[in-house]
Design a protein around this motif. Structure first.
Motif, PDB file in Angstrom:
ATOM      1  N   GLN A   1     -38.465   8.653 -39.505  1.00  0.00           N
ATOM      2  CA  GLN A   1     -39.463   9.725 -39.538  1.00  0.00           C
ATOM      3  C   GLN A   1     -38.963  10.869 -40.417  1.00  0.00           C
TER       4      GLN A   1
ATOM      5  N   PHE B   1     -40.011  15.110 -41.359  1.00  0.00           N
ATOM      6  CA  PHE B   1     -40.781  16.236 -40.855  1.00  0.00           C
ATOM      7  C   PHE B   1     -40.692  17.414 -41.823  1.00  0.00           C
TER       8      PHE B   1
ATOM      9  N   GLU C   1     -45.390  15.876 -39.422  1.00  0.00           N
ATOM     10  CA  GLU C   1     -44.744  14.635 -39.846  1.00  0.00           C
ATOM     11  C   GLU C   1     -45.330  14.202 -41.189  1.00  0.00           C
TER      12      GLU C   1
END
Length: 780
Positions: A41, A43, A311
């Motif tokens: 992920q 961000f 995100e």
């Protein structure tokens, strides 16, 4: 590392270095941040900083460690709105691929700011959206956010507004929203959430602000802050079946917390992560939970104010990093340093307070309390007078009052010309003394009795008392009226006529001025303009220092009138200026230009600096509230420019770690000091390089970029009133060094000047004695 494992399971990571940085190692040489481009992920944090001068962006893969983009500078600056602010920036990624940013564009008003981008790099022309136009009883629209309502296929823009009189009975904090499909046509505003309580930041103000909608599978969570800023847990949430309301029972507050605002929620792995702007820290906090019930709090490494976490894809992160490494290879830039310097452009390169400033025969004189000796009110530095021809380049040499060296020397008055001499009235060891000299440069000596002091008091005090503890009173301000009659004003609103001898008061004339606002007061200021007498007095202290005033059209002793808007200087949270206190007002002779000098909370305790702003008046003679800035006034008497050599880069033997400055009375005070060697070349006077405490052989090097003639070096050391000894060396290649200046004798002055006739690319200062730091270094 334990924290990272809490958030994301860690495998063997392949790190790709990104050739841009914001931090430095202890020598001032740049090092590289590393972004894990194999992470699951990515961000993006959009946020603002103290001056609200634009939106900043930072990247992370774990939510704890952030890399600032654009070298910590704003990626977009405000162009719209009556106040042209950019607070609380929030970015939403639409299903059409467009990134849309909204922000608070002003403290007051019914509009918010808006801009769009396809790549987070190039932004559209900014515009305002009048979301609050249909709400008659509000005049603020704060902390906007965007949410796409997939149930209806339309966007919601929601924000916080106060209804009714601000902070008064009958007011209410509410969350409103409008809907749109194209960001051109908007619905009328509707209430998203209300609980019937007021907003305003005071204890018990439990109205909602700073809302954030988070979809959790088939339910929606509404996080919000109850607007109680008294350092209690204050973030709550409710659950609904749609993003437009029907909110259930309140859950929270989220703990542990000492007060937070601006909640923004994402999921990292299987954890809920709520990011906040905490009252007690400059750094973003993240609250982590698996079940929305039990939370743990961690401190991130990102210094910020209110923002939103989004995100993004790996491809977008790589695109941002590539762009950033292309345009920001100069992380030592002046722009970055300016944003890392919360102290702005101080008057002089030293810590001083209680300044008395005046112009005498074309020279500006600044008499003040010398701060920065690390023992609070137990001590002070020696009496020195800073002088300047243009109000920009200041210097001092030695002391102007030899007998007072080693005493607690506070709050000297201006030098008052009378009977062919100059009189000054400092507070020494807690008592006011009159001193006299033939010149404003000194040397001054006590005007009465023996020219020496004791730890308590001597008969030479100006105020007399039979009390064995001595006469009460500090902070003398002296004024001579047009008829030659002198007056004196001091602590706790006392005032009296001075006898013409200038060494005693007329005891029959003593009064205590009855001001509009009660409470302890010190640091009086008195002056006359266009037939009106002005009396300024302080309220509070520390971060809560203020100046109020009254005016008399009759005499220096009143009667006084107190205008409705009588507070002329108070803390500016927007500009992060705290506690404008004890200072002075001075006039440039022959003009109607008046200036207000004041101390600012600075680094806390007796570690303050002094700033100057223009003082302006209304046509009826009342004083306008001072437009406080830390930018300085510039030259009041411009001089022909002298070519100064630009320093391309610098490094040092060591750099002190960042210092978090603790608040004293105001939980909203957030300030951290950094000590980069490049601060010595920013001409700000408020920032400084400091060597690490354990560095026994401190030095700083300046790289001039190329071999060139050097005529002069001026070094402004930290705590110059304690004296310094140093050596100055030069080099053409950074390897072979030759001496060219300095002195081994400890000298009390600033700057330390070396006249040179050399060719050099590098200069190096080695500190032999004195505090190991430099405020400014000018090379000509």
């Amino acid at each position: 590392m334990k924290i990272v494992k809490t958030l994301i399971p860690i495998a063997i990571l392949l790190f790709i270095s990104v050739a841009y940085a914001v931090a430095k190692d202890t020598t001032g040489i740049l090092h590289q941040h590393k972004i894990d481009l194999k992470a699951k992920q990515f961000f993006l944090f959009s946020y603002f900083t103290g001056q609200a001068g634009g939106a900043h962006l930072a990247l992370s893969t774990d939510g704890l460690h952030w890399t600032q983009l654009n070298a910590g500078r704003p990626v977009i600056t405000p162009q719209v709105g009556s106040e042209k602010l950019m607070r609380d920036p929030s970015i939403h990624h639409g299903r059409d691929g467009v990134y849309r940013m909204v922000w608070t564009s002003g403290w007051k008003g019914k509009d918010i700011g808006y801009a769009a981008s396809s790549d987070l790099i190039h932004w559209s022309e900014q515009k305002t959206i009048e979301v609050g136009k249909g709400i008659d009883s509000t005049n603020n629209c704060w902390a906007p956010e965007i949410y796409f309502n997939e149930l209806k296929g339309e966007y919601m823009v929601y924000w916080s507004s106060n209804i009714g009189p601000w902070k008064k009975a009958g007011s209410e904090g509410r969350i409103y929203y409008v809907t749109t499909k194209d960001f051109k046509i908007f619905s009328e505003p509707k209430i998203l959430f209300r609980n019937g309580f007021p907003a305003g930041g005071a204890p018990g103000n439990n109205g909602p602000i700073d809302a954030f909608i988070f979809r959790d599978k088939n339910k929606y969570l509404l996080f919000y802050k109850k607007d109680d800023n008294s350092r209690v847990p204050n973030v709550y949430y409710r659950t609904g079946k749609t993003p437009e309301g029907g909110w259930g029972e309140e859950s929270g507050p989220i703990r542990p917390s000492t007060g937070d605002e601006g909640p923004s929620v994402v999921k990292i792995g299987d954890r809920y992560c709520m990011f906040t702007d905490p009252f007690e820290s400059d750094y973003a906090y993240v609250f982590i939970s698996k079940d929305l019930k039990d939370w743990q709090r961690e401190v991130t490494d990102l210094k910020m104010s209110h923002g939103t976490v989004l995100e993004i894809s790996r491809e977008t992160a790589i695109q941002l990093l590539r762009h950033d490494s292309t345009v920001n290879d100069d992380t030592n830039s002046k722009a970055l340093l300016q944003r890392q310097n919360p102290f702005g452009h101080a008057l002089v390169p030293d810590m001083i307070a209680d300044a008395s400033i005046q112009e005498i025969n074309g020279t500006f004189y600044c008499y003040a309390t010398t701060d920065g000796y690390d023992q609070g009110l137990k001590t002070s530095g020696p009496p020195v007078v800073w002088k300047s021809k243009d109000f920009v380049h200041w210097r001092f040499s030695g002391t102007y009052f030899p007998a007072a060296v080693g005493q607690k020397y506070w709050a000297p008055s201006k030098a008052i010309a009378a009977d062919g001499a100059y009189y000054i009235y400092p507070t020494v060891n807690g008592f006011i003394y009159p001193a006299v000299a033939a010149s404003p440069d000194g040397p001054f000596k006590l005007a009465k009795g023996v020219d020496s002091f004791s730890a308590t008091f001597t008969p030479a005090t100006l105020l007399q008392s039979k009390d064995p503890r001595g006469p009460a009173g500090i902070d003398a301000e002296v004024f001579i009226d047009d008829n030659g009659q002198p007056y004196i004003f001091w602590q706790r609103r006392f005032a009296a006529k001075l006898q013409r001898s200038m060494t005693a008061i007329d005891t029959a004339s003593v009064i205590q001025i009855a001001t509009k606002r009660p409470g302890y007061s010190e640091g009086p200021i008195f002056f006359k303009r266009k037939g009106i007498y002005y009396y300024l007095y302080t309220l509070g202290g520390d971060e809560k220092y203020q100046y109020a005033y009254g005016m008399s059209r009759t005499s220096p002793l009143g009667p006084f009138e107190f205008p409705a808007n009588d507070i002329i200087a108070t803390t500016s949270y927007e500009r992060q200026i705290f506690g404008p206190g004890h200072g002075c007002v001075f006039n440039v002779p022959g003009t109607d230009n008046y200036y207000f000098a004041y101390l600012e909370f600075g680094r806390g305790s007796t570690n303050r600096q002094t700033y100057v702003n223009k003082l302006e008046f209304n046509e009826d003679g009342t004083i306008r509230p001072v437009d406080l800035t830390l930018d300085g006034t510039g030259a009041l008497h411009p001089l022909p420019p002298e070519k100064e050599i630009d320093v391309i880069s610098s490094k040092a033997s060591s750099v002190r770690s960042d210092m978090i400055i603790k608040p004293n009375k105001d939980s909203l005070f957030k300030r951290t000091e950094s000590f980069s060697p490049q601060f010595a070349f920013d001409h700000a006077n408020g920032s400084r390089w400091m060597a690490a405490a354990e560095d026994a052989t401190p030095w700083m090097l300046a790289d001039l970029g190329q071999l060139q003639p050097v005529k002069r070096s001026e070094v402004y050391f930290v705590r110059p009133t304690a004296g310094h000894a140093y050596t100055l060396e030069y080099s053409a290649d950074g390897k072979v060094w030759k001496p060219c200046g300095g002195h081994r004798q400890v000298m009390v002055q600033s700057p330390h000047t070396d006249n040179l006739n050399i060719k050099a690319r590098y200069l190096r200062v080695k500190i032999l004695h004195g505090l190991n730091g430099i405020w400014e270094w000018h090379i000509y």
